[in-house]
Scaffold this active site. Structure first.
Site, PDB file in Angstrom:
ATOM      1  N   ASP A   1      -1.707  11.094  -2.427  1.00 13.04           N
ATOM      2  CA  ASP A   1      -0.743  10.099  -2.911  1.00 13.04           C
ATOM      3  C   ASP A   1      -0.073  10.561  -4.207  1.00 13.04           C
ATOM      4  OD1 ASP A   1      -3.198   9.897  -4.161  1.00 13.04           O
ATOM      5  OD2 ASP A   1      -3.386   7.729  -3.952  1.00 13.04           O
TER       6      ASP A   1
ATOM      7  N   GLY B   1       0.821  -1.213   0.000  1.00 19.03           N
ATOM      8  CA  GLY B   1       0.000   0.000   0.000  1.00 19.03           C
ATOM      9  C   GLY B   1       0.853   1.261   0.000  1.00 19.03           C
ATOM     10  N   LEU B   2       2.063   1.164  -0.542  1.00 21.50           N
ATOM     11  CA  LEU B   2       2.953   2.328  -0.527  1.00 21.50           C
ATOM     12  C   LEU B   2       2.763   3.228  -1.746  1.00 21.50           C
ATOM     13  CD1 LEU B   2       6.261   0.810   0.907  1.00 21.50           C
ATOM     14  CD2 LEU B   2       4.581   2.215   2.074  1.00 21.50           C
ATOM     15  N   GLY B   3       1.739   2.953  -2.524  1.00 17.03           N
ATOM     16  CA  GLY B   3       1.411   3.935  -3.566  1.00 17.03           C
ATOM     17  C   GLY B   3       1.867   3.573  -4.962  1.00 17.03           C
ATOM     18  N   SER B   4       1.760   2.300  -5.350  1.00 10.36           N
ATOM     19  CA  SER B   4       2.182   1.993  -6.711  1.00 10.36           C
ATOM     20  C   SER B   4       1.171   2.520  -7.736  1.00 10.36           C
ATOM     21  CB  SER B   4       2.476   0.507  -6.911  1.00 10.36           C
ATOM     22  OG  SER B   4       1.352  -0.247  -6.633  1.00 10.36           O
ATOM     23  N   SER B   5      -0.117   2.625  -7.376  1.00  6.80           N
ATOM     24  CA  SER B   5      -1.069   3.177  -8.358  1.00  6.80           C
ATOM     25  C   SER B   5      -0.839   4.660  -8.575  1.00  6.80           C
ATOM     26  CB  SER B   5      -2.537   2.991  -7.960  1.00  6.80           C
ATOM     27  OG  SER B   5      -2.722   2.125  -6.937  1.00  6.80           O
TER      28      SER B   5
ATOM     29  N   ALA C   1       1.972   6.292  -8.109  1.00  6.48           N
ATOM     30  CA  ALA C   1       3.251   6.480  -8.816  1.00  6.48           C
ATOM     31  C   ALA C   1       3.086   6.142 -10.298  1.00  6.48           C
ATOM     32  CB  ALA C   1       4.338   5.622  -8.173  1.00  6.48           C
TER      33      ALA C   1
END
Ligand code: MEV
Length: 324
Positions: free
Chosen positions: A156, A109-113, A115
């Site tokens: 995000d 859940g560290l923000g690949s979408s 990014a």
């Protein structure tokens, strides 16, 4: 005009203010390096071709005229909507091949979408020689988030664009860098995937039954963010930690805590963290613990013993950039 470009953008970690930031309150977010990189290439076929192995998308093809329609796999929706929105705004009408690769698992859940959304927009701007400011990229990226998710603050995508640590108000009303170096932060993954869209809906449902109560919780969270901003700048970490603990209490009231996250959070506090809370939508994903240097290994061990997985992340890292 270039034919191919590789760009990369960082992930994000919410430090304080989640949920309230969806409703016109501020939050503090830091960009983390696990980075995601995307290689974009102009192709002669009039379609989008996408490979994003880390989110299980391989050989995905969509005609340009059909972007945003029909069945879109979960791992492809942000990139596809970003291409659609970019194409609608700048009428590039060109086929594109995109390959993304992430340094971290999308599970954390560290923000690949976010990014991948930002990389897509930045990469297209470079390929087609369109000058976009960070604010322009934000507008398109935030529209993409809303198109896919329905609701969200944009915290995000702002982290992926600007990098560093930011004080941010819903939809980019305020975007203010907080000038600090590395944060003394430990990140623990709960092993459970958080579902942001569902959790935002659940909190909204609660707000429809208790409008004043939930609104006052958002206001309290907003105040904690304001106070923590001052404490971040002054590097008074015990104060930031205490405010994180307050914020965790508010998030529990909203119903987005979980036994697993609480076990990790209490273990971290008992082992000497200045403060610990969940980070993000809640129930799962990650918790964070602000920790004095001499307590790092105790806190890491405590998180592991409580069933969490410590993830090494660099915080406060650079925003979107061209790689080659
Ligand atoms: C999710 O990581 C954080 C939320 O505040 C949603 C958002 O701000 O877009 C719940």
């Amino acid at each position: 005009m270039k034919k191919q470009v590789t760009v990369s953008a960082p992930g994000k970690l919410m430090l304080l203010g989640e949920h309230a930031v969806v409703y016109n309150r501020p939050c503090i977010v830091t960009a983390v390096g696990q980075r995601l990189s995307a290689t974009l290439e102009i192709i002669s076929e009039n379609r989008l071709e996408l490979d994003a192995k880390d989110v299980k998308v391989t050989g995905y093809i969509k005609q340009l005229v059909e972007l945003g329609q029909g069945n879109i796999p979960k791992g492809a929706n942000f990139v596809e909507m970003a291409v659609k929105n970019f194409n609608e705004k700048f009428k590039i009408n060109s086929g594109i091949r995109i390959r993304t690769q992430s340094e971290s698992s999308s599970l954390f859940g560290l923000g690949s979408s976010s990014a991948s959304t930002v990389c897509t927009i930045k990469g297209l701007a470079v390929l087609f020689d369109i000058k976009l400011s960070n604010k322009d990229i934000f507008k398109l990226a935030y529209k993409t988030v809303l198109d896919v998710q329905g609701k969200g603050s944009g915290f995000d995508v702002v982290a992926a664009i600007y990098g560093g640590t930011l004080y941010f108000v819903t939809g980019g009303k305020v975007i203010e860098p907080i000038e600090i170096e590395e944060l003394p932060l430990i990140v623990g993954y709960s092993g459970i995937k958080a579902d942001t869209v569902t959790l935002i809906k659940e909190v909204a449902e609660k707000a429809s039954r208790y409008p004043d109560l939930i609104d006052s919780i958002y206001t309290h969270i907003g105040k904690m963010v304001e106070l923590s901003k001052i404490a971040f700048l002054a590097k008074t970490w015990p104060v930031v930690g205490e405010l994180m603990n307050f914020d965790q209490g508010m998030l529990e009231s909203l119903g987005v805590g979980s036994a697993k996250l609480s076990a990790m959070i209490y273990a971290a506090r008992d082992a000497g963290a200045w403060g610990a809370k969940l980070s993000g939508a809640g129930i799962g994903d990650c918790m964070i613990a602000l920790t004095p240097i001499n307590k790092i290994s105790d806190v890491e061990q405590a998180i592991t013993r409580s069933g969490g997985q410590v993830i090494k992340v660099r915080t406060n890292v650079e925003g979107v950039r061209i790689e080659k």
